[in-house]
Design an enzyme around this catalytic site. Sequence first.
Site, PDB file in Angstrom:
ATOM      1  N   ASP A  16       0.695  -1.397  -0.124  1.00  0.00           N
ATOM      2  CA  ASP A  16      -0.025  -0.069   0.044  1.00  0.00           C
ATOM      3  C   ASP A  16       1.055   1.470   0.099  1.00  0.00           C
ATOM      4  OD1 ASP A  16      -1.892  -1.786   0.122  1.00  0.00           O
ATOM      5  OD2 ASP A  16      -2.868  -0.838   2.228  1.00  0.00           O
ATOM      6  N   ASP A  17       0.288   2.326  -0.147  1.00  0.00           N
ATOM      7  CA  ASP A  17       0.924   3.704  -0.161  1.00  0.00           C
ATOM      8  C   ASP A  17       1.841   4.287  -1.155  1.00  0.00           C
ATOM      9  OD1 ASP A  17      -1.017   3.587   1.809  1.00  0.00           O
ATOM     10  OD2 ASP A  17       0.434   3.976   3.490  1.00  0.00           O
ATOM     11  N   HIS A  27      -6.037   3.034  -4.025  1.00  0.00           N
ATOM     12  CA  HIS A  27      -5.958   3.524  -2.678  1.00  0.00           C
ATOM     13  C   HIS A  27      -6.400   4.684  -2.247  1.00  0.00           C
ATOM     14  CE1 HIS A  27      -4.946   2.057   1.436  1.00  0.00           C
ATOM     15  NE2 HIS A  27      -3.729   2.947   1.438  1.00  0.00           N
ATOM     16  N   HIS A  79      -5.377   9.747   0.295  1.00  0.00           N
ATOM     17  CA  HIS A  79      -4.957   8.900   1.474  1.00  0.00           C
ATOM     18  C   HIS A  79      -5.366   9.854   2.666  1.00  0.00           C
ATOM     19  CE1 HIS A  79      -3.414   6.047   4.336  1.00  0.00           C
ATOM     20  NE2 HIS A  79      -3.379   5.290   3.359  1.00  0.00           N
ATOM     21  N   HIS A 116       3.752  -2.376   3.061  1.00  0.00           N
ATOM     22  CA  HIS A 116       3.866  -0.800   2.548  1.00  0.00           C
ATOM     23  C   HIS A 116       5.019  -0.810   1.615  1.00  0.00           C
ATOM     24  CE1 HIS A 116       0.862  -0.405   5.594  1.00  0.00           C
ATOM     25  NE2 HIS A 116       0.305   0.508   5.067  1.00  0.00           N
TER      26      HIS A 116
END
Length: 257
Positions: free
Chosen positions: A74-75, A124, A128, A219
């Site tokens: 993620d991210d 995502h 965020h 991540h």
Amino acid sequence: MLKHAILYPSFLVAGCIALLIGIFGGSFAWFFAILLLAAGMTAWGAFDIRLGYFAHAFFRKKYHAEGRIALTFDDGPSPHTAEVLRLLKAYQFKATFFCIGKQVLAHPDMAKQIIDEGHVIGNHTYSHRQSFGFLKEKDVVTELERCNVIIQQSVGKKPKFFRPPFGVTNPSVAKAVQHTKQQIIGWSNRSLDTVTWEEDKIYQRVCKKLKPGDIILFHDTSQRTVNVLKRLLPYLQKNGYISVSVDDLLNLHAYEQ
Ligand SMILES: [Zn+2]
């Protein structure tokens, strides 16, 4: 499975009865107990994506996984993504990257490389936001659609998969994914690689819980995670595990057809 749609009316009915007991019986203990239980259940349901309390989420492959797991990151993309891709290539593993729209704009070549090397990209959100859990449905839709457009313009594919920031689901998120026709992908094995500083603890945590069919959350944003992967990938290979992309693990389509 626990569902908001079933439990919410039950709490409402039980709350009303308890309120009447309070008014006519003199004690509001039951009313406050139910209020506390409803609040607790709402918070638990919002933060544990596996419950499917507000919205259905895929979080692992239950049967016939046969040593297959899905590494997810993620991210990103970030400057660390290149090293993650190099390691995945060395072990011939496939992974799924839940990218933030802004990060794709900052590292478009990295997004292309993810796709070129046979991995999958999911949504995502665009930015965020820290306040993601408190956004209205229309704002969640905007976050999803802006990210979809950026990914589509960068790699030519519109993602079906969505992973909510912080794993939060609530009625706004549930309605938003219905609107964008996307599927929520959670996880069954969380590395906690953004909150645990010791690489060994992250590695041990993932290995201890590891089961076929797991969707593992990492991540691609730190050297710490890269260092954990340098130990984890050979461990997986040695123990007969292979990492596949989420669509492969779950037999779903990763992109709009
Ligand atoms: Zn995130």
